[in-house]
Write an enzyme that holds these catalytic residues in place. Sequence first.
Site, PDB file in Angstrom:
ATOM      1  N   SER B  95       0.848  -1.201   0.000  1.00  0.00           N
ATOM      2  CA  SER B  95       0.000   0.000   0.000  1.00  0.00           C
ATOM      3  C   SER B  95       0.871   1.232   0.000  1.00  0.00           C
ATOM      4  O   SER B  95       1.816   1.312   0.789  1.00  0.00           O
ATOM      5  CB  SER B  95      -0.854   0.060   1.268  1.00  0.00           C
ATOM      6  N   HIS B  99       1.225  12.046   0.526  1.00  0.00           N
ATOM      7  CA  HIS B  99       0.614  13.362   0.783  1.00  0.00           C
ATOM      8  C   HIS B  99       1.684  14.430   0.532  1.00  0.00           C
ATOM      9  O   HIS B  99       2.530  14.679   1.395  1.00  0.00           O
ATOM     10  CB  HIS B  99       0.151  13.468   2.238  1.00  0.00           C
ATOM     11  N   HIS B 109      -2.620   7.289  -4.222  1.00  0.00           N
ATOM     12  CA  HIS B 109      -2.767   6.035  -3.486  1.00  0.00           C
ATOM     13  C   HIS B 109      -2.682   4.872  -4.452  1.00  0.00           C
ATOM     14  O   HIS B 109      -3.226   4.933  -5.557  1.00  0.00           O
ATOM     15  CB  HIS B 109      -4.130   6.023  -2.776  1.00  0.00           C
ATOM     16  N   ASN B 111      -2.669   0.373  -4.216  1.00  0.00           N
ATOM     17  CA  ASN B 111      -2.647  -0.853  -3.427  1.00  0.00           C
ATOM     18  C   ASN B 111      -2.707  -2.038  -4.375  1.00  0.00           C
ATOM     19  O   ASN B 111      -3.477  -2.031  -5.338  1.00  0.00           O
ATOM     20  CB  ASN B 111      -3.841  -0.883  -2.455  1.00  0.00           C
ATOM     21  N   ARG B 113      -2.747  -6.389  -3.956  1.00  0.00           N
ATOM     22  CA  ARG B 113      -2.841  -7.393  -2.898  1.00  0.00           C
ATOM     23  C   ARG B 113      -3.228  -8.755  -3.468  1.00  0.00           C
ATOM     24  O   ARG B 113      -3.857  -8.857  -4.525  1.00  0.00           O
ATOM     25  CB  ARG B 113      -3.870  -6.961  -1.851  1.00  0.00           C
ATOM     26  N   HIS B 148      -5.146   8.948 -16.309  1.00  0.00           N
ATOM     27  CA  HIS B 148      -6.055   7.934 -16.852  1.00  0.00           C
ATOM     28  C   HIS B 148      -5.471   7.246 -18.093  1.00  0.00           C
ATOM     29  O   HIS B 148      -5.812   6.087 -18.362  1.00  0.00           O
ATOM     30  CB  HIS B 148      -7.443   8.530 -17.098  1.00  0.00           C
ATOM     31  N   HIS B 178     -22.265  10.467   1.814  1.00  0.00           N
ATOM     32  CA  HIS B 178     -22.842  11.583   2.575  1.00  0.00           C
ATOM     33  C   HIS B 178     -22.482  12.930   1.958  1.00  0.00           C
ATOM     34  O   HIS B 178     -23.043  13.956   2.355  1.00  0.00           O
ATOM     35  CB  HIS B 178     -22.407  11.512   4.041  1.00  0.00           C
TER      36      HIS B 178
END
Lengths: 303, 303
Positions: B95, B99, B109, B111, B113, B148, B178
């Site tokens: 991972s 920042h 970011h 990751n 796995r 992209h 939210h």
Amino acid sequence: MNDLPDPRSVCAFLEKFQQEATEALERLELETGFRRDPWNHPDGSRGETRVLEGGETFEKAGVNFSDVSGTALPGAATERHPELAGQPFAAMGVSIVAHPRNPYVPTAHCNVRFFSARTADGVDRWWFGGGFDLTPYYGFEEDARHWHAMARAACASFGDEVYPSFKQWCDRYFYLPHRDETRGIGGLFFDDLNEWGFEKTFGFMRAVAEHFLKGYLPIVERRRETPWGERERAFQKYRRGRYAEFNLLYDRGTLFGLQNSRRAESILMSLPPDCGWIYDYRPEPGSPESELTERFLGARDWV
Amino acid sequence: MNDLPDPRSVCAFLEKFQQEATEALERLELETGFRRDPWNHPDGSRGETRVLEGGETFEKAGVNFSDVSGTALPGAATERHPELAGQPFAAMGVSIVAHPRNPYVPTAHCNVRFFSARTADGVDRWWFGGGFDLTPYYGFEEDARHWHAMARAACASFGDEVYPSFKQWCDRYFYLPHRDETRGIGGLFFDDLNEWGFEKTFGFMRAVAEHFLKGYLPIVERRRETPWGERERAFQKYRRGRYAEFNLLYDRGTLFGLQNSRRAESILMSLPPDCGWIYDYRPEPGSPESELTERFLGARDWV
């Protein structure tokens, strides 16, 4: 006992408490007041969010009232009554979070709430919940004893077992399992409370609200002139990260609010104004920063 | 197809990728390097957390490798195979979260796995997951198109439908319900991937890892000298709060890590170094800050 009482008296009390708390916190400011943000939702839900930012005493504080209803009670809302999940409900409450500027003044939180819901069989249920807890950055025995003395006083006329029981519930609730650490020094927490009948339980909620202010205001007065510098500020910002962790990972009020969101901004007013995460930070043994976790965080008897 | 392949080649690749990513990010620093924190757990789980803090280019960056096993697969770990929840498993991955200090450089970011688990009936299962996504504070079309383009290039030899499908999955996954807002401009996300067979799927994971660096490093180079001031810093801190919200409220990797915690500090290295929440902040219409949400956040076709 669990017939639906008239919630109007609860609503009136909550609006009065919001006003009292607003005024009490504003008295600690010279120039800054709360921004008042009333809101209405087409489904009849309503509330008033009050937030103060950039104050002398409070870097950020929120005193929110809301009175919401919904067609499906979220699972986060009731622990002991899973049969009410997905049922029509109403919820009203006041939530207070104060993030002081001075790192020697603790962050404080109080919530009092009243829920009612109807089972699929048409039976009305109601319950009260709430409590308060204190999150110091630097620990003071005197403050912790005063805070818990007020918590005990709130419970005194409701039975000898009430303070120890709700104090322990608070220690269990405001707990970060991935850190094995309490959020702060605790206070009171209760939920799904109705077995005393409506009048007595409502009286308990009023006592909790009143003793929150009696607990917090003297601590703010006592600590807010303490000199502080970059070191204390850095530690405050670091510890505020824990506050954000708890609220976003575990707090049922936050998760309920976001699942049932009328206004995410009102829910997330609890999050700190300035914080940060440092990898694997360990305070110097014997320092005041180290003393916080060693002597203040973790369930402890204060009174 | 779903017989358990030898995971040693995956492990060797992941350790090599960790080293490559570490060196690539360190080349963007003058004086700061990664702190290397290898760890071992009595159950045989192991890993190496690498965190850089206070760099010129990166205010905080983490490049973590872990190889963990457990007796009960947490529910957060597999979306499509609920029958594996609670079963013995092994998981290895890398991972990366960066920042940057300069608000004109996006947070990134990645990751990758590999999971294996055994059903209650004794059948071995394996799958790959991962992806990468970019979270700009100020939007640049040129950067979004490059990012992209690299995502599409990673997918190119695996089928025409792969990029659109995993790009959309990324838009759906890195989403804050939210806020009705994506975390950033997306990239790729995939999980439970095994239908191509082991060799091809492992090859895809390698392509994803390689194109993450090809996507991110040129953007950092292009933007890191851009002058910035208090205004950009304040907006970056505000937007980093959204990053913390997503990771603590919704990110399955974070929740899996904390539920199955070997080292909470390694999991939470993704959280921003300096951030804050402002109540109901709304950028001035037409400003670059307003342009971020209006033109960059939300699913959009970039290539």
